[in-house]
Design an enzyme around this catalytic site. Structure first.
Site, PDB file in Angstrom:
ATOM      1  N   GLU A  45      36.965  47.522  52.948  1.00  0.00           N
ATOM      2  CA  GLU A  45      35.731  47.993  53.825  1.00  0.00           C
ATOM      3  C   GLU A  45      34.795  47.237  54.443  1.00  0.00           C
ATOM      4  O   GLU A  45      34.034  46.754  55.300  1.00  0.00           O
ATOM      5  CB  GLU A  45      35.424  49.393  52.960  1.00  0.00           C
ATOM      6  CG  GLU A  45      36.366  50.319  52.769  1.00  0.00           C
ATOM      7  CD  GLU A  45      36.748  50.399  51.679  1.00  0.00           C
ATOM      8  OE1 GLU A  45      37.533  51.505  50.925  1.00  0.00           O
ATOM      9  OE2 GLU A  45      36.988  48.577  51.092  1.00  0.00           O
ATOM     10  N   ASN A  80      39.259  36.930  44.191  1.00  0.00           N
ATOM     11  CA  ASN A  80      38.800  35.739  43.566  1.00  0.00           C
ATOM     12  C   ASN A  80      39.433  36.169  42.310  1.00  0.00           C
ATOM     13  O   ASN A  80      39.260  36.319  41.732  1.00  0.00           O
ATOM     14  CB  ASN A  80      37.191  35.361  43.576  1.00  0.00           C
ATOM     15  CG  ASN A  80      36.822  34.324  43.442  1.00  0.00           C
ATOM     16  OD1 ASN A  80      37.217  34.004  42.287  1.00  0.00           O
ATOM     17  ND2 ASN A  80      36.688  33.548  44.414  1.00  0.00           N
TER      18      ASN A  80
END
Length: 136
Positions: free
Chosen positions: A57, A47
Site C-alpha cells: 500500500e 529488507n
C-alpha cells in the site's frame, strides 16, 4: 467483478508478482485509483533489517504521489492465505492521508475480492489532515 475493480485486481496482481518477499515468503500487491482515474500499483519490499521494509500500500501511495495524484478514490490489496490481508495499522493511516471515510478498501485473494470495507470501518474516528487545520 466490475471493470473498475477488475483493473485494480489485475494491477495489484502484476505488482504482487514483482514483490520482494524473501523473508516472509508472503508477497502482497496493492493498486489504487486516484482522483484522475489513473491506477497506481505497489508491492511489498522486504529488507534484512525487518522494520526497514515497505508495504504494498505504501508503494502504491508513493507511486500515486510521484505521478501527481493526491486523492485515493479506491484501493485493492491482494495477498494469499486463508485470512483477509487487510492493510496494517500504519498503512491504514497512510491511506487516511489521501482518502475519506467512505473510500472503499477491497481485500482480495488470488481468486478475487474477498471483502470490501470503507476506510471508516477499518480506521474509525481517525486522525487526518483536517485535524491539524488551523484558522489563519
Amino acid at each position: 467483478m466490475s471493470p473498475d475493480l477488475s483493473a485494480l485486481f489485475e494491477a495489484a496482481g502484476a505488482a504482487r508478482a514483482r514483490a520482494h518477499a524473501p523473508y516472509s515468503n508472503f508477497p502482497v500487491g496493492a493498486a489504487l485509483r486516484d482522483e484522475h482515474g489513473r491506477i497506481h500499483a505497489g508491492c511489498n519490499v522486504e529488507n534484512a533489517a525487518y522494520p526497514a521494509g515497505t508495504c504494498a500500500e505504501a508503494g502504491a501511495i508513493a507511486a500515486m504521489v510521484a505521478g501527481g495524484g493526491r486523492a485515493i478514490r479506491s484501493i485493492l490489496v491482494l495477498g494469499d492465505g486463508a485470512g483477509l490481508v487487510t492493510p496494517c495499522g500504519a498503512c491504514r493511516q497512510r491511506i487516511r492521508e489521501f482518502a475519506v471515510g467512505t473510500t472503499p478498501i477491497h481485500v482480495a485473494g488470488p481468486e478475487g475480492v474477498r471483502r470490501s470495507f470503507t476506510l471508516d470501518a477499518l480506521l474509525p474516528a481517525s486522525f487526518g489532515p483536517e485535524t491539524l487545520a488551523t484558522d489563519a
